[in-house]
Motif scaffolding. Structure first.
Motif, PDB file in Angstrom:
ATOM      1  N   GLY A  96       5.423  11.218  -2.609  1.00 56.61           N
ATOM      2  CA  GLY A  96       4.522  10.128  -2.264  1.00 56.61           C
ATOM      3  C   GLY A  96       4.218  10.069  -0.771  1.00 56.61           C
ATOM      4  N   THR A  97       2.988   9.753  -0.408  1.00 57.03           N
ATOM      5  CA  THR A  97       2.608   9.533   0.986  1.00 57.03           C
ATOM      6  C   THR A  97       1.818   8.235   1.076  1.00 57.03           C
ATOM      7  OG1 THR A  97       0.548  10.790   0.765  1.00 57.03           O
ATOM      8  CG2 THR A  97       2.501  11.991   1.511  1.00 57.03           C
ATOM      9  N   MET A  98       1.800   7.634   2.259  1.00 51.99           N
ATOM     10  CA  MET A  98       1.114   6.356   2.404  1.00 51.99           C
ATOM     11  C   MET A  98       0.448   6.241   3.772  1.00 51.99           C
ATOM     12  SD  MET A  98       4.254   3.680   3.081  1.00 51.99           S
ATOM     13  CE  MET A  98       3.271   2.481   3.980  1.00 51.99           C
ATOM     14  N   ASP A  99      -0.583   5.418   3.802  1.00 57.27           N
ATOM     15  CA  ASP A  99      -1.275   5.079   5.038  1.00 57.27           C
ATOM     16  C   ASP A  99      -1.747   3.640   4.870  1.00 57.27           C
ATOM     17  OD1 ASP A  99      -2.896   5.674   7.551  1.00 57.27           O
ATOM     18  OD2 ASP A  99      -4.443   5.040   6.135  1.00 57.27           O
ATOM     19  N   TYR A 100      -1.757   2.871   5.962  1.00 56.82           N
ATOM     20  CA  TYR A 100      -2.193   1.480   5.822  1.00 56.82           C
ATOM     21  C   TYR A 100      -3.062   1.072   7.001  1.00 56.82           C
ATOM     22  CZ  TYR A 100       1.851   0.625   8.888  1.00 56.82           C
ATOM     23  OH  TYR A 100       2.751   0.657   9.921  1.00 56.82           O
ATOM     24  N   GLU A 101      -3.873   0.038   6.767  1.00 57.95           N
ATOM     25  CA  GLU A 101      -4.714  -0.530   7.809  1.00 57.95           C
ATOM     26  C   GLU A 101      -4.641  -2.050   7.728  1.00 57.95           C
ATOM     27  OE1 GLU A 101      -8.864   0.167   7.318  1.00 57.95           O
ATOM     28  OE2 GLU A 101      -8.799   0.000   5.130  1.00 57.95           O
ATOM     29  N   LEU A 102      -4.741  -2.704   8.873  1.00 64.30           N
ATOM     30  CA  LEU A 102      -4.624  -4.155   8.932  1.00 64.30           C
ATOM     31  C   LEU A 102      -5.907  -4.808   8.418  1.00 64.30           C
ATOM     32  CD1 LEU A 102      -2.783  -6.480   9.954  1.00 64.30           C
ATOM     33  CD2 LEU A 102      -4.051  -6.377  12.101  1.00 64.30           C
ATOM     34  N   MET A 160      -4.420   8.061  -6.300  1.00 59.47           N
ATOM     35  CA  MET A 160      -4.310   7.224  -5.099  1.00 59.47           C
ATOM     36  C   MET A 160      -4.274   5.765  -5.534  1.00 59.47           C
ATOM     37  SD  MET A 160      -6.482   7.166  -1.532  1.00 59.47           S
ATOM     38  CE  MET A 160      -8.048   6.574  -2.164  1.00 59.47           C
ATOM     39  N   LEU A 161      -3.183   5.102  -5.209  1.00 59.82           N
ATOM     40  CA  LEU A 161      -2.964   3.708  -5.567  1.00 59.82           C
ATOM     41  C   LEU A 161      -3.232   2.849  -4.329  1.00 59.82           C
ATOM     42  CD1 LEU A 161      -1.990   2.340  -8.202  1.00 59.82           C
ATOM     43  CD2 LEU A 161       0.297   2.291  -7.213  1.00 59.82           C
ATOM     44  N   VAL A 162      -4.093   1.850  -4.444  1.00 62.42           N
ATOM     45  CA  VAL A 162      -4.441   0.962  -3.328  1.00 62.42           C
ATOM     46  C   VAL A 162      -3.859  -0.415  -3.612  1.00 62.42           C
ATOM     47  CG1 VAL A 162      -6.303   0.011  -1.925  1.00 62.42           C
ATOM     48  CG2 VAL A 162      -6.567   2.270  -2.971  1.00 62.42           C
ATOM     49  N   VAL A 189      -4.706  16.915  -0.656  1.00 61.91           N
ATOM     50  CA  VAL A 189      -5.130  15.760   0.140  1.00 61.91           C
ATOM     51  C   VAL A 189      -4.036  14.702   0.123  1.00 61.91           C
ATOM     52  CG1 VAL A 189      -6.816  13.899   0.312  1.00 61.91           C
ATOM     53  CG2 VAL A 189      -7.568  16.201  -0.298  1.00 61.91           C
ATOM     54  N   GLU A 190      -3.644  14.235   1.327  1.00 60.53           N
ATOM     55  CA  GLU A 190      -2.613  13.211   1.449  1.00 60.53           C
ATOM     56  C   GLU A 190      -3.214  11.955   2.070  1.00 60.53           C
ATOM     57  OE1 GLU A 190       0.011  13.672  -0.038  1.00 60.53           O
ATOM     58  OE2 GLU A 190       1.039  15.545   0.348  1.00 60.53           O
ATOM     59  N   ALA A 191      -2.392  10.905   2.161  1.00 63.55           N
ATOM     60  CA  ALA A 191      -2.894   9.604   2.608  1.00 63.55           C
ATOM     61  C   ALA A 191      -3.494   9.669   4.004  1.00 63.55           C
ATOM     62  CB  ALA A 191      -1.758   8.579   2.563  1.00 63.55           C
ATOM     63  N   GLN A 192      -2.813  10.325   4.935  1.00 61.44           N
ATOM     64  CA  GLN A 192      -3.310  10.384   6.298  1.00 61.44           C
ATOM     65  C   GLN A 192      -4.509  11.319   6.425  1.00 61.44           C
ATOM     66  OE1 GLN A 192      -2.074   8.194   8.159  1.00 61.44           O
ATOM     67  NE2 GLN A 192      -3.218   8.619  10.011  1.00 61.44           N
ATOM     68  N   THR A 193      -4.645  12.272   5.497  1.00 63.44           N
ATOM     69  CA  THR A 193      -5.842  13.121   5.465  1.00 63.44           C
ATOM     70  C   THR A 193      -7.075  12.248   5.260  1.00 63.44           C
ATOM     71  OG1 THR A 193      -4.489  14.812   4.367  1.00 63.44           O
ATOM     72  CG2 THR A 193      -6.867  15.170   4.420  1.00 63.44           C
ATOM     73  N   VAL A 194      -6.980  11.340   4.297  1.00 66.61           N
ATOM     74  CA  VAL A 194      -8.104  10.445   3.988  1.00 66.61           C
ATOM     75  C   VAL A 194      -8.395   9.534   5.176  1.00 66.61           C
ATOM     76  CG1 VAL A 194      -8.910   8.643   2.422  1.00 66.61           C
ATOM     77  CG2 VAL A 194      -7.541  10.524   1.532  1.00 66.61           C
ATOM     78  N   CYS A 235      -2.732  -0.775   1.758  1.00 59.33           N
ATOM     79  CA  CYS A 235      -1.941   0.456   1.754  1.00 59.33           C
ATOM     80  C   CYS A 235      -2.514   1.438   0.721  1.00 59.33           C
ATOM     81  CB  CYS A 235      -0.485   0.115   1.424  1.00 59.33           C
ATOM     82  SG  CYS A 235       0.629   1.505   1.514  1.00 59.33           S
ATOM     83  N   ASN A 236      -2.808   2.653   1.171  1.00 60.67           N
ATOM     84  CA  ASN A 236      -3.249   3.723   0.276  1.00 60.67           C
ATOM     85  C   ASN A 236      -2.075   4.651   0.032  1.00 60.67           C
ATOM     86  OD1 ASN A 236      -5.937   2.783   0.360  1.00 60.67           O
ATOM     87  ND2 ASN A 236      -6.309   3.906   2.242  1.00 60.67           N
ATOM     88  N   MET A 237      -1.612   4.716  -1.209  1.00 56.48           N
ATOM     89  CA  MET A 237      -0.475   5.567  -1.568  1.00 56.48           C
ATOM     90  C   MET A 237      -0.959   6.676  -2.499  1.00 56.48           C
ATOM     91  SD  MET A 237       2.380   2.596  -2.252  1.00 56.48           S
ATOM     92  CE  MET A 237       1.240   1.566  -3.183  1.00 56.48           C
ATOM     93  N   ILE A 238      -0.723   7.920  -2.113  1.00 54.91           N
ATOM     94  CA  ILE A 238      -1.056   9.056  -2.975  1.00 54.91           C
ATOM     95  C   ILE A 238       0.238   9.530  -3.627  1.00 54.91           C
ATOM     96  CG2 ILE A 238      -1.928  11.417  -3.021  1.00 54.91           C
ATOM     97  CD1 ILE A 238      -3.885  10.681  -0.874  1.00 54.91           C
TER      98      ILE A 238
END
Length: 597
Positions: A468-474, A442-444, A109-114, A407-410
């Motif tokens: 490491g992978t990351m995804d973020y939302e405003l 997963m580090l938020v 499971v990666e950041a964009q998966t979540v 930012c969610n970083m796995i």
């Protein structure tokens, strides 16, 4: 076909987890593609997608599949995986009832998966978890299935194990689609309602719209209207992608296809609009889409001023095909006429620029990316500024707010220390951490958007040795200690080089810009001061020394006062020259600074 035999689903996943390859195998297994025409990434039609190996545009295709004596129609949408194209994913989800959530059996499971899974849940889609790449030597499908259960609350027993490369398990996946994804809740007897989820412009046929019919039937020769704009048209042609366009007489309730209706102008089509029958005025419009939230802004100018109108036409066409970026006209004192554009991220900005250059043939100049800010004036009025040139004077500021993202970083467990240190350097605020397994967490963290849009992802990859992978939302806007830094050349402000910065980093950024300018601006016959200033306070300075002629060369021997007299005369001449002279700043100097801020 009756709605009960239709399945509308999309494929969502983190980047490079095998979505496009899985779509290829589905097309081959259902006989939609001739073995002689087989190629990789069948649905990635753009050259740019093939060169970069990523999906940029969501692609819809219709295939037939037989199961238990019934013939099913499967409408499949392959979506992008990168965070910058999440608007494409959201549009695809609205046109579907189910989604295949693909997870790499070795990476997990990666950041964009979540992020994609939560987005699908918000749209009430039925999720079918798929563990892909089980043929890899490093595959750990059972462990990844438990990760899916822990991180997304999807039962590990529901996971379908397959290999999109070899085709193993794809037949089981198709059976899962037919049995688990619900059919569309469509009423073929109700008045026509069709959602426009995409469109493209054709020089010969005008605007071609891609629709999902929710109710009623769309037929050739039918008079329809766009409920958002009120314009009326007659349907000229209908069809489906199999994956090549195939003409059909009608699109029934629950089906997906394209429509040609002699739509000549780009302004007549809005993505998310509802197509209804002209004769029925009592139809309620579909919800459509939420407008996309642009994160990154930059200015785009044609290198040749004569290409301005050509660039404008190219932007209008591209905006129809990709509604997630915006543009408006802008005039710059140095670079001339161009456009201020908003994008979802840096990759999105890079893709748009490259598509513009390829599809329009215009050479472009692109300024450094920035974020938008909210400025509260002393009277209480809130002004949004997308670029530094839109900023009101600092004397009018009461408060300035910057965009904040979560930012969610796995990352691997052993990289927590280095990532936390990196987060502190970028003004990050720790929120929480969740352990996804014995080796990954997963580090938020909450960040100011301006501190992560440029090179944070590269730094994260370095800190985690590539894992490491990351995804973020405003999250919104928050007040911060930000300042407007003006760059002065020979005492005159250069508006094109002004920038907004946190007060703690303003001096360092200003000095770097001045050092680049010093290298690019040629020496003049007088001293040219370069300064960075916050209001009336100078925070950095560099000096371009004058070109000097040796006026004492002809003086040899004799009294020293003769040389002194000549030097004083030269000094007086340079003062007069400086008072009336202008500094010649080449365009290359501005571009060097703007492209590397």
């Amino acid at each position: 076909m009756r709605p009960g035999l239709i399945r509308n689903f999309c494929i969502i996943a983190h980047i490079d987890h095998g979505k496009s390859t899985l779509a290829d195998r589905i097309l081959e297994l259902t006989g939609a593609v001739d073995a002689r025409k087989r190629k990789d990434q069948i649905l990635d039609a753009m050259d740019l997608e093939r060169e970069r190996g990523i999906t940029i545009k969501a692609s819809a295709v219709t295939v037939d599949y037989e199961h238990d004596g019934e013939r099913y129609m499967l409408n499949l949408i392959d979506t992008p995986g990168h965070v910058d194209f999440h608007y494409e994913v959201s549009r695809a989800l609205t046109a579907c009832e189910g989604a295949l959530l693909v997870v790499d059996a070795s990476q997990g499971v990666e950041a964009q998966t979540v992020a994609n899974a939560y987005m699908a849940m918000e749209h009430d889609l039925h999720l079918v978890p798929v563990i892909n790449k089980i043929d890899l030597p490093s595959a750990r499908p059972e462990d990844v299935a438990l990760e899916v259960e822990h991180a997304l609350a999807l039962s590990s027993n529901d996971c379908v194990f397959c290999s999109a490369k070899t085709g193993e398990g794809v037949a089981d996946l198709l059976r899962a689609v037919v049995t688990k994804v619900p059919p569309p809740q469509a009423d073929s007897e109700a008045p026509l309602r069709a959602l426009i989820f995409d469109a493209e412009y054709n020089d010969y046929r005008g605007v071609i719209i891609y629709v999902r019919v929710f109710d009623g039937t769309l037929r050739k020769g039918q008079r329809v209207r766009m409920m958002g704009t009120g314009h009326q048209y007659e349907v000229q042609e209908l069809g489906k992608f199999r994956p090549e366009p195939q003409v059909h007489a009608e699109l029934a309730a629950g089906e997906v296809g394209y429509c040609v209706a002699n739509i000549k102008t780009l302004d007549d089509v809005n993505i998310g609009d509802t197509v209804a029958e002209v004769a029925r005025a009592d139809v309620e419009a579909l919800p459509g889409y939420r407008p996309p939230q642009q994160m990154v802004f930059c200015d785009i100018y044609p290198t040749a001023s004569t290409d301005y109108s050509k660039l404008r036409d190219a932007l209008e066409r591209l905006h129809l095909n990709d509604a997630s970026f915006t543009f408006r006209a802008r005039n710059n004192e140095v670079l001339g006429f161009g456009f201020s554009c908003g994008f979802l991220g840096l990759l999105h900005m890079d893709i748009i620029q490259e598509r513009l250059e390829r599809e329009s043939g215009v050479d472009l100049v692109q300024t450094a990316p920035t974020t938008s800010y909210e400025v509260v004036l002393h009277g209480g009025q809130v002004v949004r500024a997308d670029t530094p040139s839109d900023m009101p004077p600092m004397a009018e500021w009461q408060e300035i707010r910057e965009p904040l993202v979560r930012c969610n970083m796995i990352i691997p467990l052993e990289s927590i220390g280095s990532v936390m240190k990196l987060s502190e350097q970028r003004r990050g605020a720790y929120v929480r951490q969740e352990h996804l397994g014995p080796t990954r967490v997963m580090l938020v963290v909450d960040f100011p958007l301006a501190d992560i849009i440029y090179d944070f992802y590269d730094k994260l990859k370095s800190a985690t040795r590539g894992y490491g992978t990351m995804d973020y939302e405003l999250l919104g806007y928050r007040a911060a200690d930000l300042v407007m830094v003006d760059v002065l050349i020979n005492g005159k402000p250069a508006a094109a080089l002004s920038f907004v910065s946190h007060r703690s980093t303003a001096e360092d950024r200003g000095r770097r810009i001045l050092m680049r300018l010093k290298k690019e601006i040629p020496r003049h016959l007088f001293v040219v001061p370069l300064q960075a200033a916050i209001g009336a306070r100078i925070i950095a300075r560099e000096t371009i020394s004058a070109v000097r002629k040796n006026v004492t060369a002809k003086c040899y021997g004799g009294d020293v006062s003769r040389k002194r007299k000549l030097l004083e005369k030269q000094k007086e001449g340079k003062k007069r020259m400086k008072s009336i002279g202008n500094v010649d700043v080449p365009q290359a100097a501005f571009l060097s600074v703007l492209e590397n801020q």
